[in-house]
Design an enzyme around this catalytic site. Sequence first.
Site, PDB file in Angstrom:
ATOM      1  CE1 TYR A 127       6.079 -49.549  26.504  1.00 19.16           C
ATOM      2  CE2 TYR A 127       4.956 -47.713  27.578  1.00 19.16           C
ATOM      3  CZ  TYR A 127       6.077 -48.504  27.425  1.00 19.16           C
ATOM      4  OH  TYR A 127       7.204 -48.264  28.161  1.00 19.16           O
ATOM      5  CG  PHE A 417       3.683 -54.816  37.064  1.00 14.97           C
ATOM      6  CD1 PHE A 417       4.267 -54.949  35.810  1.00 14.97           C
ATOM      7  CD2 PHE A 417       2.287 -54.779  37.138  1.00 14.97           C
ATOM      8  CE1 PHE A 417       3.493 -55.058  34.663  1.00 14.97           C
ATOM      9  CE2 PHE A 417       1.508 -54.896  36.004  1.00 14.97           C
ATOM     10  CZ  PHE A 417       2.109 -55.037  34.773  1.00 14.97           C
TER      11      PHE A 417
END
Length: 417
Positions: A127, A417
Amino acid sequence: MTRDDIDVRPITDDELADWSRALNTGFLRSTPDSRETLDKRRELARGSRILGAFDGGRCVATFRSFPQELTVPGGAAVPADAISNVTVSATHRRRGLLSRMMADDLADAKARGDVVATLIAAEYPIYGRFGFGPATSLSEWAVDVPRAGLDPRRPVPDDGGRIDLVDGEDVRKTGPELHERLRASRPGVIDRDGFWWRRNTGLLETPEEPWKEPFYAVYRAPNGEAEGLIVYSVDDKWSDTKQPHNTATVRDLIAVTPAAERALWHYVCSVDWIATVRTGHRAPDDLLPHLLPDPRAARVVTHADWLWVRILDVVRALEARTYAATGSLVLEVGDAAGLSGGRYRLDAEPGGAVCAPTSEEPELTLDVSELGTLWLGDESAVRLAALGRVREERAGAAAIADALLRTSRRPWCPDIF
């Protein structure tokens, strides 16, 4: 088949089953979703933005994002684009599918006015190339209860408070207010809506894991006010000589005062038959080890990066937080995606800051991913300069950045999450 022949777009409701199959494939879950599981996933995904990549009508990559609020130093919350459920099937790697989905989502988030994007990175190398930087980390301890030195004859708080065992319904009433108090005091904490509390107290099961009711306990101060909550589960292991070797695993612990934190940790370490307490994901500077008479009884079993942040609006991000000192700094921020790069002057003081584009000579040059790493106050700019990840254009600029940005307690995100 070229990458341009693969259609990247929001999915329709009829395509959820195919999208879910691709998600399970990416996460190496071979069991197909039943109709009941799909209904659960549809409920869990409500309010989300769901993208899929389709090759010949078959979903081969998945991506989901949803609205989130993230607390910054000083207690303010900024709107965030939370990213999850990212997969690319093994047959379609290296075709730019993640890049296309990420670019579409980040551009939409920027247009909506989100200040940052966030994610929990399963793999570290992926990322950074999209402008994300690790902004918080976590630690987990295993407490050897017999060695901890606690007096088993005194399991209750000695400050006049009390511990009450409660059930899920009580938690749904007490937990949200406690979490909001925690969120206002700790950078890195994200919001929990009513849906989160229903899902995490058994009213709505997740597709991946059948619900098993945990134990819940609340700490109440001497005035009767709830100041802490612990959620934990226990296994059932005994030795051949009938000695208990049970482990209590803490799934959540919210404490808004040091007294509550001390009382809840002492409580779970005093439960009969518990030989080991696994703390779950805690802040790296958690008080726990030093709440025990023998801190060495708490052994670190996990320490890793956790919440990653991608700055979408430099001005709003830097103006939203407060600062440890008074000072100014000119930043040259690089952003290959063209979403938030530029040169900015930051004038900061403990009460807040003003940030604006400038033509002044830069003092510190860094990529937007490194700004995300520094933004919540956990990392040192001096350390990043030594690693070659930021560059001082003026001697001492990294030290100024540290004096302004670092926080007295480390930022922490307690949720996945």
